[in-house]
Design a protein around this motif. Structure first.
Motif, PDB file in Angstrom:
ATOM      1  N   LEU A   1       7.599   9.240  -1.652  1.00 11.24           N
ATOM      2  CA  LEU A   1       7.353   9.360  -0.217  1.00 11.24           C
ATOM      3  C   LEU A   1       6.084   8.614   0.197  1.00 11.24           C
ATOM      4  O   LEU A   1       6.037   8.014   1.277  1.00 11.24           O
ATOM      5  CB  LEU A   1       7.250  10.836   0.181  1.00 11.24           C
ATOM      6  N   GLN A   2       5.078   8.645  -0.645  1.00 17.02           N
ATOM      7  CA  GLN A   2       3.838   7.923  -0.347  1.00 17.02           C
ATOM      8  C   GLN A   2       4.106   6.424  -0.291  1.00 17.02           C
ATOM      9  O   GLN A   2       3.625   5.733   0.605  1.00 17.02           O
ATOM     10  CB  GLN A   2       2.800   8.233  -1.428  1.00 17.02           C
ATOM     11  N   ALA A   3       4.867   5.926  -1.253  1.00 13.42           N
ATOM     12  CA  ALA A   3       5.193   4.504  -1.262  1.00 13.42           C
ATOM     13  C   ALA A   3       6.023   4.141  -0.034  1.00 13.42           C
ATOM     14  O   ALA A   3       5.784   3.099   0.616  1.00 13.42           O
ATOM     15  CB  ALA A   3       5.958   4.137  -2.534  1.00 13.42           C
ATOM     16  N   ALA A   4       6.985   4.990   0.325  1.00 10.41           N
ATOM     17  CA  ALA A   4       7.801   4.738   1.512  1.00 10.41           C
ATOM     18  C   ALA A   4       6.942   4.768   2.772  1.00 10.41           C
ATOM     19  O   ALA A   4       7.115   3.930   3.672  1.00 10.41           O
ATOM     20  CB  ALA A   4       8.923   5.766   1.612  1.00 10.41           C
ATOM     21  N   ASN A   5       6.010   5.707   2.820  1.00 13.34           N
ATOM     22  CA  ASN A   5       5.112   5.802   3.973  1.00 13.34           C
ATOM     23  C   ASN A   5       4.239   4.560   4.091  1.00 13.34           C
ATOM     24  O   ASN A   5       4.063   4.012   5.184  1.00 13.34           O
ATOM     25  CB  ASN A   5       4.243   7.056   3.860  1.00 13.34           C
ATOM     26  N   GLU A   6       3.697   4.117   2.975  1.00 13.87           N
ATOM     27  CA  GLU A   6       2.869   2.902   3.003  1.00 13.87           C
ATOM     28  C   GLU A   6       3.683   1.699   3.465  1.00 13.87           C
ATOM     29  O   GLU A   6       3.207   0.879   4.252  1.00 13.87           O
ATOM     30  CB  GLU A   6       2.261   2.641   1.623  1.00 13.87           C
ATOM     31  N   MET A   7       4.917   1.599   2.989  1.00 11.13           N
ATOM     32  CA  MET A   7       5.768   0.478   3.394  1.00 11.13           C
ATOM     33  C   MET A   7       6.077   0.552   4.891  1.00 11.13           C
ATOM     34  O   MET A   7       6.076  -0.480   5.584  1.00 11.13           O
ATOM     35  CB  MET A   7       7.066   0.489   2.573  1.00 11.13           C
ATOM     36  N   LEU A   8       6.315   1.755   5.380  1.00  9.93           N
ATOM     37  CA  LEU A   8       6.546   1.903   6.826  1.00  9.93           C
ATOM     38  C   LEU A   8       5.306   1.528   7.624  1.00  9.93           C
ATOM     39  O   LEU A   8       5.414   0.908   8.698  1.00  9.93           O
ATOM     40  CB  LEU A   8       6.980   3.335   7.151  1.00  9.93           C
ATOM     41  N   GLN A   9       4.138   1.879   7.123  1.00 11.64           N
ATOM     42  CA  GLN A   9       2.906   1.487   7.816  1.00 11.64           C
ATOM     43  C   GLN A   9       2.745  -0.029   7.816  1.00 11.64           C
ATOM     44  O   GLN A   9       2.330  -0.618   8.823  1.00 11.64           O
ATOM     45  CB  GLN A   9       1.691   2.156   7.154  1.00 11.64           C
ATOM     46  N   VAL A  10       3.078  -0.661   6.705  1.00 11.16           N
ATOM     47  CA  VAL A  10       2.990  -2.127   6.634  1.00 11.16           C
ATOM     48  C   VAL A  10       3.967  -2.751   7.627  1.00 11.16           C
ATOM     49  O   VAL A  10       3.612  -3.674   8.375  1.00 11.16           O
ATOM     50  CB  VAL A  10       3.272  -2.618   5.195  1.00 11.16           C
ATOM     51  N   ARG A  11       5.191  -2.273   7.644  1.00 11.72           N
ATOM     52  CA  ARG A  11       6.173  -2.821   8.582  1.00 11.72           C
ATOM     53  C   ARG A  11       5.744  -2.600  10.025  1.00 11.72           C
ATOM     54  O   ARG A  11       5.929  -3.469  10.872  1.00 11.72           O
ATOM     55  CB  ARG A  11       7.539  -2.193   8.329  1.00 11.72           C
ATOM     56  N   HIS A  12       5.171  -1.421  10.274  1.00 13.24           N
ATOM     57  CA  HIS A  12       4.673  -1.155  11.621  1.00 13.24           C
ATOM     58  C   HIS A  12       3.609  -2.172  11.998  1.00 13.24           C
ATOM     59  O   HIS A  12       3.603  -2.722  13.112  1.00 13.24           O
ATOM     60  CB  HIS A  12       4.102   0.272  11.702  1.00 13.24           C
ATOM     61  N   ARG A  13       2.734  -2.438  11.063  1.00 14.38           N
ATOM     62  CA  ARG A  13       1.662  -3.422  11.328  1.00 14.38           C
ATOM     63  C   ARG A  13       2.258  -4.814  11.546  1.00 14.38           C
ATOM     64  O   ARG A  13       1.808  -5.556  12.427  1.00 14.38           O
ATOM     65  CB  ARG A  13       0.683  -3.434  10.145  1.00 14.38           C
ATOM     66  N   VAL A  14       3.259  -5.177  10.767  1.00 15.52           N
ATOM     67  CA  VAL A  14       3.915  -6.483  10.923  1.00 15.52           C
ATOM     68  C   VAL A  14       4.521  -6.596  12.313  1.00 15.52           C
ATOM     69  O   VAL A  14       4.324  -7.602  13.015  1.00 15.52           O
ATOM     70  CB  VAL A  14       4.987  -6.681   9.832  1.00 15.52           C
ATOM     71  N   TYR A  15       5.247  -5.582  12.734  1.00 20.55           N
ATOM     72  CA  TYR A  15       5.869  -5.627  14.059  1.00 20.55           C
ATOM     73  C   TYR A  15       4.813  -5.663  15.162  1.00 20.55           C
ATOM     74  O   TYR A  15       4.970  -6.351  16.170  1.00 20.55           O
ATOM     75  CB  TYR A  15       6.811  -4.444  14.258  1.00 20.55           C
ATOM     76  N   LYS A  16       3.738  -4.947  14.947  1.00 22.11           N
ATOM     77  CA  LYS A  16       2.679  -4.952  15.948  1.00 22.11           C
ATOM     78  C   LYS A  16       2.052  -6.343  16.052  1.00 22.11           C
ATOM     79  O   LYS A  16       1.819  -6.854  17.158  1.00 22.11           O
ATOM     80  CB  LYS A  16       1.608  -3.912  15.574  1.00 22.11           C
ATOM     81  N   LEU A  17       1.798  -6.966  14.913  1.00 18.85           N
ATOM     82  CA  LEU A  17       1.214  -8.313  14.929  1.00 18.85           C
ATOM     83  C   LEU A  17       2.173  -9.316  15.567  1.00 18.85           C
ATOM     84  O   LEU A  17       1.750 -10.187  16.352  1.00 18.85           O
ATOM     85  CB  LEU A  17       0.864  -8.747  13.500  1.00 18.85           C
ATOM     86  N   MET A  18       3.434  -9.179  15.252  1.00 17.09           N
ATOM     87  CA  MET A  18       4.411 -10.101  15.830  1.00 17.09           C
ATOM     88  C   MET A  18       4.537  -9.884  17.333  1.00 17.09           C
ATOM     89  O   MET A  18       4.666 -10.852  18.101  1.00 17.09           O
ATOM     90  CB  MET A  18       5.763  -9.916  15.149  1.00 17.09           C
ATOM     91  N   ALA A  19       4.488  -8.618  17.747  1.00 14.52           N
ATOM     92  CA  ALA A  19       4.573  -8.333  19.181  1.00 14.52           C
ATOM     93  C   ALA A  19       3.377  -8.945  19.907  1.00 14.52           C
ATOM     94  O   ALA A  19       3.522  -9.515  20.998  1.00 14.52           O
ATOM     95  CB  ALA A  19       4.642  -6.826  19.410  1.00 14.52           C
ATOM     96  N   GLU A  20       2.198  -8.855  19.303  1.00 14.44           N
ATOM     97  CA  GLU A  20       1.013  -9.467  19.908  1.00 14.44           C
ATOM     98  C   GLU A  20       1.189 -10.983  20.005  1.00 14.44           C
ATOM     99  O   GLU A  20       0.862 -11.596  21.022  1.00 14.44           O
ATOM    100  CB  GLU A  20      -0.238  -9.150  19.075  1.00 14.44           C
ATOM    101  N   HIS A  21       1.702 -11.587  18.951  1.00 12.04           N
ATOM    102  CA  HIS A  21       1.894 -13.039  18.951  1.00 12.04           C
ATOM    103  C   HIS A  21       2.879 -13.446  20.041  1.00 12.04           C
ATOM    104  O   HIS A  21       2.613 -14.372  20.808  1.00 12.04           O
ATOM    105  CB  HIS A  21       2.413 -13.505  17.581  1.00 12.04           C
ATOM    106  N   TYR A  22       4.011 -12.753  20.097  1.00 17.23           N
ATOM    107  CA  TYR A  22       5.013 -13.114  21.100  1.00 17.23           C
ATOM    108  C   TYR A  22       4.508 -12.839  22.506  1.00 17.23           C
ATOM    109  O   TYR A  22       4.824 -13.579  23.435  1.00 17.23           O
ATOM    110  CB  TYR A  22       6.329 -12.376  20.850  1.00 17.23           C
TER     111      TYR A  22
END
Length: 169
Positions: free
Chosen positions: A102-123
């Motif tokens: 669950l910790q690994a899944a949570n970390e991966m979700l946080q990373v994906r969240h950050r990726v989407y946030k960065l992409m949203a800022e770029h777009y």
């Protein structure tokens, strides 16, 4: 010769007929009765001792049976305790494994969240037209970059828009 009578008094006997003692025929019966009384008293005492010993023996047997039952119960509880300990250890191992997953899944979700946030800022800043293939390609590049930075020890929160903008050109 002296003999005890029935009442415990000593009765003198004499083998000579005229010395003032009781008649020789009377003493043997009194001696026999006194001896029988003593034998009966001794037999009663022995019987009471035997009965007491039998009672004690019965108590010992009863206590041994209780002890055997107590040992059986202790063994049963010992077995139950061992099974519970094994189950608890297995649950603990399962819990640790599940928590790690669950910790690994949570970390991966946080990373994906950050990726989407960065992409949203770029777009948002570039006001680009979003088509699904371009978005997927950018997402994969940014995700790879963020994972690479994390392996180097950089937190995903420390990665900013400017760090990934070049990946989405």
């Amino acid at each position: 010769m002296h003999h005890n009578g029935i009442d415990g008094t000593s009765a003198g006997t004499s083998s000579q007929p005229g010395d003032g003692g009781p008649a020789p025929d009377a003493n043997p019966w009194q001696d026999t009765i006194a001896a029988a009384d003593q034998a009966l008293e001794e037999a009663s005492r022995i019987q009471r001792g035997v009965q007491h010993n039998l009672k004690l023996l019965q108590e010992v047997r009863s206590l041994r049976e209780e002890l055997r039952k107590a040992h059986a119960e202790v063994d049963r509880y010992r077995g139950m305790h061992a099974r519970v300990v094994v189950s608890m250890r297995q649950l603990d191992e399962d819990h640790v494994g599940e928590m790690s997953r669950l910790q690994a899944a949570n970390e991966m979700l946080q990373v994906r969240h950050r990726v989407y946030k960065l992409m949203a800022e770029h777009y948002a800043r570039a006001a680009l037209n979003l088509d699904p293939e371009t978005f997927a390609a950018h997402r994969d590049r940014v995700l790879q970059h963020v994972l690479f930075q994390r392996r180097r020890g950089v937190s995903s929160d420390d990665i900013g828009y400017a760090d990934v903008a070049f990946l989405m050109l």
